[in-house]
Design an enzyme around this catalytic site. Structure first.
Site, PDB file in Angstrom:
ATOM      1  N   HIS A 139       8.010  12.350  -1.152  1.00 10.15           N
ATOM      2  CA  HIS A 139       8.487  12.654  -2.487  1.00 10.15           C
ATOM      3  C   HIS A 139       9.748  11.900  -2.867  1.00 10.15           C
ATOM      4  CE1 HIS A 139       8.071  14.150  -6.383  1.00 10.15           C
ATOM      5  NE2 HIS A 139       9.378  14.119  -6.411  1.00 10.15           N
ATOM      6  N   TYR A 172      11.883   8.972  -6.105  1.00  6.30           N
ATOM      7  CA  TYR A 172      13.158   8.914  -6.809  1.00  6.30           C
ATOM      8  C   TYR A 172      13.952   7.680  -6.441  1.00  6.30           C
ATOM      9  CZ  TYR A 172      11.783  13.168  -8.783  1.00  6.30           C
ATOM     10  OH  TYR A 172      11.050  14.077  -9.482  1.00  6.30           O
ATOM     11  N   HIS A 221      -1.965   9.169 -12.771  1.00  6.87           N
ATOM     12  CA  HIS A 221      -0.625   9.714 -12.980  1.00  6.87           C
ATOM     13  C   HIS A 221       0.456   8.790 -12.443  1.00  6.87           C
ATOM     14  CE1 HIS A 221       2.842  12.357 -12.786  1.00  6.87           C
ATOM     15  NE2 HIS A 221       2.916  12.069 -11.511  1.00  6.87           N
ATOM     16  N   PHE A 222       0.320   8.372 -11.177  1.00  6.25           N
ATOM     17  CA  PHE A 222       1.468   7.617 -10.656  1.00  6.25           C
ATOM     18  C   PHE A 222       1.487   6.186 -11.159  1.00  6.25           C
ATOM     19  CE2 PHE A 222      -1.238   7.235  -6.741  1.00  6.25           C
ATOM     20  CZ  PHE A 222      -1.297   5.857  -6.665  1.00  6.25           C
ATOM     21  N   HIS A 223       0.344   5.668 -11.611  1.00  7.05           N
ATOM     22  CA  HIS A 223       0.433   4.357 -12.248  1.00  7.05           C
ATOM     23  C   HIS A 223       1.181   4.462 -13.579  1.00  7.05           C
ATOM     24  CE1 HIS A 223      -2.395   2.986  -9.211  1.00  7.05           C
ATOM     25  NE2 HIS A 223      -2.031   1.759  -9.536  1.00  7.05           N
ATOM     26  N   ARG A 262     -10.519   9.936  -5.650  1.00 10.77           N
ATOM     27  CA  ARG A 262      -9.764   8.687  -5.526  1.00 10.77           C
ATOM     28  C   ARG A 262     -10.082   8.022  -4.201  1.00 10.77           C
ATOM     29  NH1 ARG A 262      -3.594   9.959  -3.623  1.00 10.77           N
ATOM     30  NH2 ARG A 262      -3.507   7.700  -3.667  1.00 10.77           N
ATOM     31  N   ARG A 263      -9.577   6.807  -4.037  1.00  5.82           N
ATOM     32  CA  ARG A 263      -9.734   6.048  -2.792  1.00  5.82           C
ATOM     33  C   ARG A 263     -11.192   5.900  -2.389  1.00  5.82           C
ATOM     34  NH1 ARG A 263      -4.550   7.889   0.914  1.00  5.82           N
ATOM     35  NH2 ARG A 263      -3.192   6.292   0.099  1.00  5.82           N
TER      36      ARG A 263
HETATM   37  C1  HEM Z   1      -3.006  -4.487 -12.881  1.00 11.35           C
HETATM   38  C2  HEM Z   1      -2.409  -3.333 -12.712  1.00 11.35           C
HETATM   39  C3  HEM Z   1      -2.862  -2.366 -11.654  1.00 11.35           C
HETATM   40  C4  HEM Z   1      -4.122  -1.966 -11.387  1.00 11.35           C
HETATM   41  C5  HEM Z   1      -5.373  -2.306 -12.152  1.00 11.35           C
HETATM   42  C6  HEM Z   1      -4.054  -1.112 -10.265  1.00 11.35           C
HETATM   43  C7  HEM Z   1      -5.143  -0.524  -9.670  1.00 11.35           C
HETATM   44  C8  HEM Z   1      -5.117   0.278  -8.575  1.00 11.35           C
HETATM   45  C9  HEM Z   1      -6.259   0.866  -7.977  1.00 11.35           C
HETATM   46  C10 HEM Z   1      -7.694   0.688  -8.444  1.00 11.35           C
HETATM   47  C11 HEM Z   1      -5.830   1.625  -6.950  1.00 11.35           C
HETATM   48  C12 HEM Z   1      -6.707   2.403  -6.000  1.00 11.35           C
HETATM   49  C13 HEM Z   1      -7.018   3.750  -6.475  1.00 11.35           C
HETATM   50  C14 HEM Z   1      -8.009   4.406  -5.553  1.00 11.35           C
HETATM   51  O1  HEM Z   1      -8.895   3.751  -4.984  1.00 11.35           O
HETATM   52  O2  HEM Z   1      -7.901   5.609  -5.399  1.00 11.35           O
HETATM   53  C15 HEM Z   1      -4.408   1.509  -6.891  1.00 11.35           C
HETATM   54  C16 HEM Z   1      -3.600   2.138  -5.977  1.00 11.35           C
HETATM   55  C17 HEM Z   1      -2.215   2.054  -5.978  1.00 11.35           C
HETATM   56  N1  HEM Z   1      -1.424   1.338  -6.870  1.00 11.35           N
HETATM   57 FE1  HEM Z   1      -2.078   0.165  -8.341  1.00 11.35          FE
HETATM   58  N2  HEM Z   1      -2.764  -0.975  -9.859  1.00 11.35           N
HETATM   59  C18 HEM Z   1      -1.997  -1.732 -10.707  1.00 11.35           C
HETATM   60  C19 HEM Z   1      -0.624  -1.848 -10.707  1.00 11.35           C
HETATM   61  C20 HEM Z   1       0.191  -1.136  -9.896  1.00 11.35           C
HETATM   62  C21 HEM Z   1       1.609  -1.121 -10.019  1.00 11.35           C
HETATM   63  C22 HEM Z   1       2.410  -1.897 -11.048  1.00 11.35           C
HETATM   64  C23 HEM Z   1       2.066  -0.306  -9.042  1.00 11.35           C
HETATM   65  C24 HEM Z   1       3.478   0.064  -8.708  1.00 11.35           C
HETATM   66  C25 HEM Z   1       4.482  -0.765  -8.768  1.00 11.35           C
HETATM   67  C26 HEM Z   1       0.927   0.185  -8.296  1.00 11.35           C
HETATM   68  C27 HEM Z   1       0.994   1.022  -7.211  1.00 11.35           C
HETATM   69  C28 HEM Z   1      -0.099   1.526  -6.533  1.00 11.35           C
HETATM   70  C29 HEM Z   1      -0.033   2.366  -5.384  1.00 11.35           C
HETATM   71  C30 HEM Z   1       1.245   2.845  -4.676  1.00 11.35           C
HETATM   72  C31 HEM Z   1      -1.362   2.695  -5.043  1.00 11.35           C
HETATM   73  C32 HEM Z   1      -1.797   3.642  -3.937  1.00 11.35           C
HETATM   74  C33 HEM Z   1      -2.581   2.983  -2.907  1.00 11.35           C
HETATM   75  C34 HEM Z   1      -3.371   4.014  -2.170  1.00 11.35           C
HETATM   76  O3  HEM Z   1      -3.897   4.961  -2.780  1.00 11.35           O
HETATM   77  O4  HEM Z   1      -3.478   3.826  -0.961  1.00 11.35           O
HETATM   78  N3  HEM Z   1      -0.211  -0.334  -8.845  1.00 11.35           N
HETATM   79  N4  HEM Z   1      -3.986   0.674  -7.899  1.00 11.35           N
HETATM   80 CU   LIG Z   2       5.884  14.326  -4.570  1.00  9.58          CU
END
Ligand code: HEM
Ligand SMILES: [Cu+2]
Lengths: 271, 540
Positions: free
Chosen positions: B215, B219, B366-368, B429-430
């Protein structure tokens, strides 16, 4: 300015900071550990201490609740990816001698002519686990169980090593290779089914999962149906039952037919 | 006065370079699992990509931005050359080496464990060692921030620490302490198994350690953004900070209550007692407070700017704002996304409502929105604001900058709104693949397609961002003058001791961590028979 001016109750920020924090902590603790546990009418606590321990997650055996009766034995085998990973030549030799009595069903080269599973080149951990389960009764089969009950731990390990050592030969009656059905490629994420290959090779191998190429179609279909109905339950944590239950009868047929039609030499050489 | 521009630029460039790569992976992930992508029949590739995307976006990119911004703040707010430049470069190179070390096993498919590690799943040991190096590199930065403030204090006894530096150091302390949870998980539990010294792992304990980090890391990501809200935006739009004390109190509150709430990530875990879940949930509610304070203070500060420019009326002042100023635009977009994201966060926060969206696409949506949207758009703004001071050249094309910000905002809306929606409908997700031919999810095909289109809009915006910064290295030289931070309406010469130092608040942070984590960690660590066999990625 020094720590002495700050960490004292004469400092109003110290007073309010520590005071408010402590107050919130105490109020939430009373709510979380005393009030809320007692607010659950379906849980009985002997006294306040009992409630606090329960809310804190103190590991405890529920005193007078009998463990649910296990009608059938579950698998007790513990596998790691190192189980039987380095067999000796002697172990394989002992296994070969013991395996003579298996040949009648599983074939002299480990390739069955009777819709029993092919064992040649199967992963050692897989054979090891199944033999243990047959011996303990976690898995039963009218023909197989009597062979397994008298095996020693050593014999089980030797047999597993021997069969794992045999070359992966093509099935007895090879059929033309079928294309991959969807259930094998994708699984069905919305029903919680991973692609078969994520455990059974092709994509990844999970310890204890057999490779399936060239196995008898009838055998695999029967096993999937047994998992689905709960008749077979030696899969740890219901890994296979959860999947088989969610499969349609059609998908079971497609998956069995597909794997039966594959030559075993496509199995990834991972070991 | 920015003496070590090279150091700061190196951090920013590395941050934005890896960001560009991870952004491309993100857009690909979105595309490949949407109805318009043709599935490549290998989920393993998806998880490699996802591990790389999450590791970079969660650990490497924001850490580097915070470090770059922190060094810039230290030099300009304190008007003092950075002490320990050699150490700073050491930290930088540790992060470079760590990132390379982590990315090779990911690319080879030996570490597809996702950035949350997922024990008992165990990947190649070099992946974890790489992550550890990144964290160690950032700890050097923490130490340097503290040392630089200390040196400044010696030279200015009793003086008010500039707000930007006060907040920056608060953020660095929060990071030092919160990163410890994941570090303990890696060093005590995962790495021994990955290195082959042990074959079993206590997955429940590992998850509790991870929640310690998970968490408050949020921050830490958010700190540069909030510092920019308070100390850059008002100056850039010609206003003043409404209240310096309010700002300090917000950062103090983050320091104290961001830590003892991580177990809201273990609501579904049986190894944690319900009483502790309740306490963490209650403290989670408190963490909304500093954000509400901030929204209030910043709106008031912006109103001051508008009225100084002749704006009048109850809401009419909004028209007087400098809307063609990229900083104004970025702030407005950031606040809108923060508003929507915050509303969603209230749902995640409550035990009962969370059950309906737990592990669904809602969470990723949400986190995006919050992180990729509200936070990262301010990272862009920070870079734009600092760039002329770092390069000694002007960023000329304001229209291009506005276009980039607009694209990011619109892209984020198009991506995340449908993403939330399919989550409410129950899409997990995932997952690497969805069969949209299945009647159960066929209706979601449209929403997921929209998200994929949004992903490409974001990618376009990200590329534009890199182009703007790269072109900014080539324009004619121009002296941008000293780098300044916003002044408060009532600029105080002295600040009460408690609001000028961190010791009391760090002590409370540690105390609350002990009360809220101490017992669960101790019992889990001391209970026998809680370990399970590790599952090795790619092993039979
Ligand atoms: C082009 C823009 C972006 C797209 C299309 C995108 C797409 C995705 C997708 C499809 C996932 C996997 C979700 C899943 O399978 O459950 C993901 C996970 C994630 N994204 Fe992005 N993302 C983008 C930009 C960003 C940005 C700007 C950040 C933060 C700076 C970010 C941080 C993360 C994080 C921390 C995860 C988690 C990975 C995980 O679940 O293991 N993403 N994103
Ligand atoms: Cu949290």
């Amino acid at each position: 300015m020094s720590a002495r001016d700050l960490f004292t109750f004469h400092n109003r920020h110290f007073r309010s900071g520590v005071g408010i924090t402590a107050a919130i902590l105490i109020v939430t603790a009373i709510a979380g550990f005393i009030v809320l546990p007692f607010a659950q009418p379906w849980v009985q606590f002997a006294n306040v201490w009992d409630a606090i321990c329960s809310a804190a997650g103190v590991p405890q055996r529920a005193a007078n609740v009998a463990a649910p009766e296990q009608t059938r034995r579950l698998s007790e085998v513990v596998l790691t990816s190192h189980t039987l990973s380095r067999p000796s030549q002697e172990a394989i030799g002992r296994g070969a001698t013991l395996a003579q009595r298996c040949a009648i069903c599983h074939g002299p080269t480990g390739i069955s002519r009777a819709d029993s599973p092919n064992l040649a080149g199967q992963y050692a951990a897989v054979i090891y686990k199944e033999l243990h389960d047959f011996r303990s009764g976690a898995r039963t089969n009218a023909v197989m169980s009597p062979f397994a009950v008298n095996l020693t731990d050593q014999e089980i390990a030797d047999l597993s090593n021997y069969y794992a050592y045999l070359p992966r030969l093509p099935a007895y009656h090879p059929t033309p290779q079928l294309p991959k059905p969807n259930i094998v490629i994708y699984g069905a994420p919305m029903r919680g089914i991973a692609p078969c290959g994520s455990c059974h090779g092709a994509l990844d191998n999970k310890t204890g999962s057999p490779w399936l190429e060239g196995q008898s179609e009838a055998y695999m279909k029967a096993q999937l149906q047994a998992f689905a109905s709960g008749e077979r339950r030696n899969d740890i944590s219901q890994q296979m039952r959860n999947i088989a239950r969610a499969m349609t009868p059609q998908e079971i047929e497609q998956a069995a037919a597909y794997y039966a039609s594959q030559p075993p030499d496509v199995v990834k050489a991972v070991d | 006065m920015l003496a070590n521009r090279k150091l700061i630029l190196a951090h920013f460039w590395l941050a934005f370079a890896v960001f560009g790569v991870a952004l491309t992976l993100g857009a690909w992930q979105m595309f490949i699992r949407s109805p318009i992508g043709t599935w490549l029949s290998n989920p393993e590739l998806y998880y490699r990509s996802l591990t790389a995307h999450g590791t970079v976006m969660g650990y490497v990119f924001p850490t580097l931005v915070a470090m770059a911004f922190g060094y810039a703040i230290s030099e300009s707010a304190l008007e003092q050359r950075l002490v320990g430049v050699r150490w700073a470069w050491t930290g930088f190179w540790l992060i470079v080496i760590g990132s390379i070390m982590a990315v090779i096993p990911i690319a080879l498919g030996r570490a597809s464990v996702l950035y949350t590690f997922y024990p008992p799943l165990i990947g190649n040991v070099f992946y974890y060692l790489g992550v550890v190096l990144v964290v160690v590199g950032s700890w050097i930065w923490v130490a340097l921030m503290s040392i630089n403030l200390h040196v400044w204090r010696k030279a200015h006894p009793g003086a008010a620490v500039p707000l930007a530096m006060y907040a920056n150091v608060a953020g660095s302390y929060l990071w030092a302490w919160t990163a410890l949870g994941a570090a303990l998980e890696l060093l005590l539990q995962i790495i021994p198994v990955a290195a082959g010294l042990k074959a079993t792992i206590d997955a429940g304990l590992a998850r509790v350690f991870f929640s310690w980090t998970l968490h408050a890391i949020v921050y830490f990501w958010l700190m540069p953004t909030y510092i920019a809200y308070y100390t850059i935006v008002p100056r850039a739009i010609g206003g003043r900070v409404y209240s310096d004390s309010m700002a300090r109190i917000s950062f103090i509150l983050f320091l104290v209550v961001a830590m003892p709430i991580g177990m809201h990530h273990t609501f579904g875990d049986p190894q944690v007692g319900a009483g502790f879940k309740f306490i963490h949930s209650a403290f989670t509610a408190l963490v909304a407070l500093p954000t509400l304070l901030t929204v209030f203070t910043i709106c008031a500060s912006v109103e001051i700017a508008a009225r100084l420019r002749g704006g009048r009326g109850l809401f009419g002042w909004m028209r007087a704002l400098p809307w063609d100023n990229p900083m104004m635009l970025a702030l407005a977009f950031s606040f809108i996304m923060l508003g929507f994201g915050g509303a969603g966060g209230l749902i995640n926060m409550s035990y009962q409502l969370d059950a309906s969206i737990h592990n669904t696409q809602w969470i990723t949506g949400h986190f995006h929105l919050i992180f990729g949207g509200a936070i990262v758009i301010m990272y862009f703004a920070i870079a734009y604001d600092l760039w002329p001071h770092l390069t000694g050249r002007e960023l000329i094309d304001l229209r291009m900058i506005r276009t980039q910000l607009w694209l990011w905002f619109v892209g984020m809306m198009v991506t995340t709104f449908p993403w939330h929606w399919v989550g409410i409908l129950g899409m997990p997700r995932r997952m690497a693949y969805f069969d949209f031919g299945d009647p159960a999810i066929a209706p979601q095909a449209l929403s997921v397609t929209l998200s994929a289109i949004g992903g490409f809009i974001l990618l376009t915006s990200g590329i534009l961002f890199l182009v703007i910064l790269a072109r900014g290295m080539r324009t004619p030289q121009a002296d941008a003058g000293p780098y300044r931070f916003a002044l408060a309406v009532h600029q105080q010469a002295t600040v009460p001791l408690a609001l000028n130092t961190h010791a009391l608040w760090v002590a409370l942070m540690i105390a609350l961590t002990l009360t809220n984590y101490g017992y669960p960690i101790l019992t889990l660590a001391l209970t026998e028979g809680t370990s399970v066999p590790a599952v090795f990625v790619g092993a039979q």
